[in-house]
Write an enzyme that holds these catalytic residues in place. Structure first.
Site, PDB file in Angstrom:
ATOM      1  N   HIS A  63       0.954  -1.147  -0.171  1.00  0.00           N
ATOM      2  CA  HIS A  63       0.068  -0.032   0.205  1.00  0.00           C
ATOM      3  C   HIS A  63       1.016   1.118   0.013  1.00  0.00           C
ATOM      4  CE1 HIS A  63      -3.887  -2.070   1.563  1.00  0.00           C
ATOM      5  NE2 HIS A  63      -3.664  -2.556   0.251  1.00  0.00           N
ATOM      6  N   ASP A  65       1.199   4.117   1.216  1.00  0.00           N
ATOM      7  CA  ASP A  65       1.635   5.075   2.435  1.00  0.00           C
ATOM      8  C   ASP A  65       2.689   4.306   3.009  1.00  0.00           C
ATOM      9  OD1 ASP A  65      -0.408   2.900   2.966  1.00  0.00           O
ATOM     10  OD2 ASP A  65      -0.666   3.785   5.076  1.00  0.00           O
ATOM     11  N   HIS A 140      -4.071  -8.716   5.258  1.00  0.00           N
ATOM     12  CA  HIS A 140      -4.350  -7.531   5.139  1.00  0.00           C
ATOM     13  C   HIS A 140      -4.960  -7.183   3.891  1.00  0.00           C
ATOM     14  CE1 HIS A 140      -4.960  -3.200   5.644  1.00  0.00           C
ATOM     15  NE2 HIS A 140      -3.763  -2.720   4.609  1.00  0.00           N
TER      16      HIS A 140
END
Length: 301
Positions: A63, A65, A140
């Site tokens: 991801h 970030d 996740h």
């Protein structure tokens, strides 16, 4: 011994999540990042940690970030004419994204510094002698996510009282005993290491878990950790939302720490909808030795 510096976020606009997408871990003279969020190079400078001996990045997942800081960090290191290669460890999907991101900026194989890519599979990642790093899978959303376990071995130290009682002189003979080899002292007496070594002590365990939607199946990797770093994006009242977005609540993180005999708990990745006091209150009801990571916090274990 491990030293952690939480580099936090340097985003110039408010974020829906108060992320800590870059963590500097130092052990035995080596330094490595866990994740590399936007602006990590600036945070390294602001924290005073700098860039010396920084040659590894351990990525939890793909991801943005958690990876967007890599180009900025590489640009800064390139300007500083860093010659050491940077090794990036991550799942295959994570590395694919990073490789494409770097190629889009500089062309394939033309990053500002030498870079090597090492795909993760469960198990050993680094064996530096004085410490090891293992990885294990976490769930996740749709990512190939990993968490990391850092360990330093317990060691047995010479007991001064036993050395004196047996008449072992200062010098190389004590070094031989410390290395586990028997010696002969003046008079022909043989001294075995077991005669002078104390019990094992000093081993440390640090576990860093990034974004995860469940702790199921993770106890074997976390049990008895001196320090656990883990996300706590939501409060328990929003557990349904947490499931929808693939994250934990503060209560879940604290319960996980309590169930696994963790020494200290550090929470990261909190939603901006909550105040720190709310998050900490929920977690400390279950696990008192808990804190929320703040930018530039430094913890030594």
């Amino acid at each position: 011994m491990f030293a952690l510096t939480f580099l936090g976020t340097s985003a110039s606009v408010p974020s829906a999540e108060r992320n800590h997408p870059a963590l500097l871990v130092e052990a035995a003279g080596q330094r490595m990042l866990v994740d590399c969020g936007e602006g990590t190079q600036r945070q390294l400078l602001r924290s005073g940690a700098g860039f010396r001996r920084l040659d590894r990045i351990l990525l939890t997942h793909a991801h943005l970030d958690h990876v967007l800081g890599i180009p900025g960090l590489f640009s800064t290191l390139g300007l500083r004419q860093t010659s050491d290669a940077m090794t990036i460890h991550g799942g295959e999907g994570t590395l694919d994204l990073v490789i494409r991101m770097l190629a889009g900026l500089w062309g394939a194989g033309r990053a500002p510094i030498p870079v090597e890519f090492a795909a993760l599979t469960e198990g050993p990642v680094i064996d530096a002698g004085d410490f090891t790093v293992d990885c294990f899978r976490v769930r996740h959303r749709d990512t190939d996510s990993f968490a990391f376990s850092f360990r330093s071995p317990a060691r047995r130290h010479l007991r001064p009282d036993r050395l004196a009682a047996l008449g072992v002189p200062d010098g190389p003979l004590r070094g031989e005993l410390a290395a586990g080899r028997p010696i002969a002292i003046e008079g022909g007496q043989t001294i075995d290491p077991e005669d002078v070594l104390g019990p094992p002590s000093g081993g440390k365990k640090l576990v860093v878990i990034g974004d995860t939607e469940t702790t199921d199946g993770l106890s074997q990797h976390v049990a008895d950790a001196d320090l656990l770093v883990i996300e706590a994006t939501f409060l328990d009242r929003d557990a349904t939302t947490a499931r929808s977005y693939g994250h934990l609540t503060a209560a879940e993180a604290a319960s996980f720490a309590a169930a696994n005999n963790v020494g200290q708990l550090v929470l990261t990745h909190m939603s901006g909808r909550y105040e720190d006091a709310e998050i900490l209150t929920e977690a400390t009801r279950i696990f008192p030795n808990c804190r929320i990571a703040a930018d530039f916090d430094r913890i030594v274990i």
